[in-house]
Enzyme design. Structure first.
Site, short mmCIF file in Angstrom:
data_model
loop_
_atom_site.label_atom_id
_atom_site.label_comp_id
_atom_site.label_asym_id
_atom_site.label_seq_id
_atom_site.Cartn_x
_atom_site.Cartn_y
_atom_site.Cartn_z
CE LYS A 194 -1.83 2.69 3.15
NZ LYS A 194 -1.54 3.82 2.25
N GLY A 247 7.07 4.82 8.32
CA GLY A 247 6.45 6.11 8.47
C GLY A 247 6.50 6.58 9.98
CB SER A 248 4.54 8.74 11.93
OG SER A 248 3.34 7.80 12.35
CB THR A 249 7.48 6.89 16.25
OG1 THR A 249 8.76 6.99 15.79
CG2 THR A 249 7.35 5.98 17.59
CD GLU A 250 -0.22 9.39 16.43
OE1 GLU A 250 0.59 10.08 15.66
OE2 GLU A 250 -1.21 9.45 16.59
CB VAL A 251 1.41 5.10 11.91
CG1 VAL A 251 0.81 3.84 10.92
CG2 VAL A 251 0.52 6.13 11.84
CD GLU A 270 13.18 4.07 8.19
OE1 GLU A 270 13.14 4.84 8.91
OE2 GLU A 270 12.97 4.37 6.92
CB CYS A 304 13.25 8.78 8.71
SG CYS A 304 14.15 8.12 7.50
CD GLU A 401 10.52 12.38 12.27
OE1 GLU A 401 9.22 11.83 12.67
OE2 GLU A 401 11.23 11.84 11.64
#
Ligand code: NDP
Length: 503
Positions: A194, A247-251, A270, A304, A401
């Site tokens: 995706k 992507g983001s750490t949150e996701v 990552e 990143c 970030e």
């Protein structure tokens, strides 16, 4: 040369009416519309206008794509191919990417906004190298013969993990596609990928090249769509064996949790960073300023591993800060398709606003803004290159970030102390050191808790170099042999042998 087949109105080379041809979903070797007929517009971040409408994958499309990948893995010719045959297909794909490099770079500049020069030398050429590198691995990974005690013969086999779900971001879309697809295919996995909702176009063109190269149907499936429905469904899908995400750490944390709701999937992540770059007192100041500028402003700061905490020794601090601001202010903001542009727009209005929020926070919390720091007026999601000096460790801009062209310069005087300060973060993706003192280079490099440490350089990427993070910056490594191993299982085979036969 730009391939005519892929663009309508190709005469409008720098214009917004250059419309990419491929906008469908790639499932089971076919180009198809989404099951519910939904589409979404992908926006040119320079003009803020739609480039084209692409098919939006629904959960039903995810099911179709996973079924196709599952079927290709369990029953198709792919598993029966030798590593050499898989490698040949990957080599073919690498050559097609090279052949269509101009067109791919244009697509990337159009959809992402990045300067076309960068798209060529970073995104396209590194993608080419990545496919070529893993093509070479496809027939070279082997198991071991083991001297087991007793009358047994034992050996290990390296087998593909199975169906890999891969979710990629918008900052370097084509290269992230290569970093994920190439090792998975070399290992013999099948894939459902995706792409990010902001940048679907280059991946779709690569999908066409995958078909042209002759990969069996269903081995690679590419879905344009959104994380909230297609991405979330894909990660939870019981037909998926492995999830790879950038992507983001949150996701990333969500994906870690959600992927295990239907069994224990292998997961590699990552994620984000707040990478420190330590400029020592003995550093060549002019070179350091150039390196620091590149380490932060490259790709409009949407990297990143961007060195967003510059620790500069007090003896050279003032000169470094003043000259860094001067250099940053020389950036040429413009259309990514214009070869003179050095800084393109941010990816979206949302990111532009988010970065502007950080700039305001920096000022409110007392950092000195040496250049930039004003809102960009005009079309395009631009952020003026901004440099903050007198930044303290507890300021928001030194902790979070930003993912934009905003440089933070902090002062240090003691080398033990700067290691502690550099490590005082939940992230651990990258770090850098500039020094001519070899002892100091070793001391700092070994003390920094990060997956990659650059010495007297920054942002050097190559498929041979493992890449990934400590702490909240990720799990596992991409690139190198470790990147391949993410897609392999080890099977131990123990065979009884005739009593008394030679061990
Ligand atoms: P996200 O982490 O949200 O997006 C990355 C990918 O994950 C996209 O394909 C996205 O889909 C997908 N996704 C989002 N939510 C889910 C979910 N619940 N399940 C599965 N997939 C999901 O990053 P953003 O685009 O929102 O950017 C926000 C911040 O993330 C940036 O400001 C930056 O700090 C960081 N970032 C870090 C990157 C890196 O390289 N480490 C790259 C990009 C961003 P979609 O976007 O299509 O909806």
């Amino acid at each position: 040369m730009l391939a005519r087949s892929s663009f309508r109105n190709s005469k409008r080379f720098f214009g917004t009416r250059m419309v990419p041809k491929q906008t469908q979903l790639f499932i089971g070797g076919e180009w198809v519309n989404s099951a519910n007929g939904d589409t979404f517009e992908t926006i040119n971040p320079y003009t803020e206008e739609p480039i084209t409408s692409v098919q939006r994958a629904s959960v039903e499309d995810v099911d179709r794509a996973v079924d196709a990948a599952r079927n290709a893995f369990d029953h198709g010719p792919w598993r029966r191919m030798s590593g050499t045959e898989r490698g040949d297909l990957l080599f073919k794909l690498a050559e097609l990417i090279k052949k269509n490099g101009e067109e791919l770079a244009h697509l990337e500049a159009l959809d992402n906004g990045k300067p076309i020069t960068l798209a060529k030398i970073v995104d396209v050429s590194n993608s080419y190298l990545t496919y070529k590198y893993y093509a070479g691995f496809a027939n070279k990974f082997v198991g071991d013969t083991i001297s087991a005690p007793g009358d047994f013969h034992a050996y290990t086999r390296k087998e593909p993990v199975g169906v890999a779900a891969q979710i990629i971001p918008w900052n370097v879309p084509m290269l992230m596609q290569a970093w994920k697809l190439a090792p998975a295919l070399a290992a013999g996995c099948t894939v459902v990928m995706k792409t990010a909702e902001q940048t679907p176009l280059s991946a779709l063109r690569v999908g066409e090249l995958i078909k042209e190269a002759g990969f069996p149907d269903g081995v690679v499936n590419i879905l344009s769509g959104f994380g909230e429905d297609a991405g979330a469904h894909l990660v939870r899908h019981p037909g998926v064996d492995k999830v790879a995400f950038t992507g983001s750490t949150e996701v990333g944390l969500d994906i870690m949790r959600n992927s295990s709701t239907s069994g224990l999937k292998r997961v590699t992540l990552e994620l984000g960073g707040k990478s420190p770059f330590i400029i020592c007192e003995d550093a060549n100041i002019e070179e350091s300023i150039q390196q620091a500028n590149f380490s932060l402003f490259f790709n409009s700061g949407q990297v990143c591993i961007a060195a967003s905490r510059l620790f500069v020794h007090e003896k050279i601090y003032d000169e470094f800060a003043e000259k860094s601001a001067k250099l940053a202010s020389k950036a040429v903001l413009g259309n990514g398709l214009d070869p003179n542009t050095t800084q393109g727009p941010q990816i979206s209005k949302e990111q532009q606003n988010k970065i502007w929020g950080y700039i305001q926070k920096g000022k409110q919390e007392g950092a000195s803004c040496l250049t930039g720091g004003e809102e960009y007026e005009g079309k395009g999601f631009f952020v003026k290159p901004t440099v903050f000096a007198d930044v303290q460790d507890d300021m928001t801009i030194a902790k979070e970030e930003i993912f934009g062209p905003v440089m933070q310069i902090l002062k240090f005087s003691d080398y033990e102390d700067v290691i502690k300060r550099a490590n005082n973060t939940d992230y651990g993706l990258g770090a850098g050191v500039i020094t001519n003192d070899i002892g100091r280079a070793f001391h700092l490099t070994n003390g920094l808790r990060a997956g990659t440490v650059f010495v007297n350089c920054y942002d050097i990427f190559d498929p041979t170099l493992p890449f990934g993070g400590y702490k909240n910056s990720g799990l596992g490594r991409e690139n190198g042999l470790e990147g391949l191993e993410n897609y392999l299982e080890t099977k131990t085979v123990i065979m009884s042998r005739p009593e008394g036969s030679l061990p």
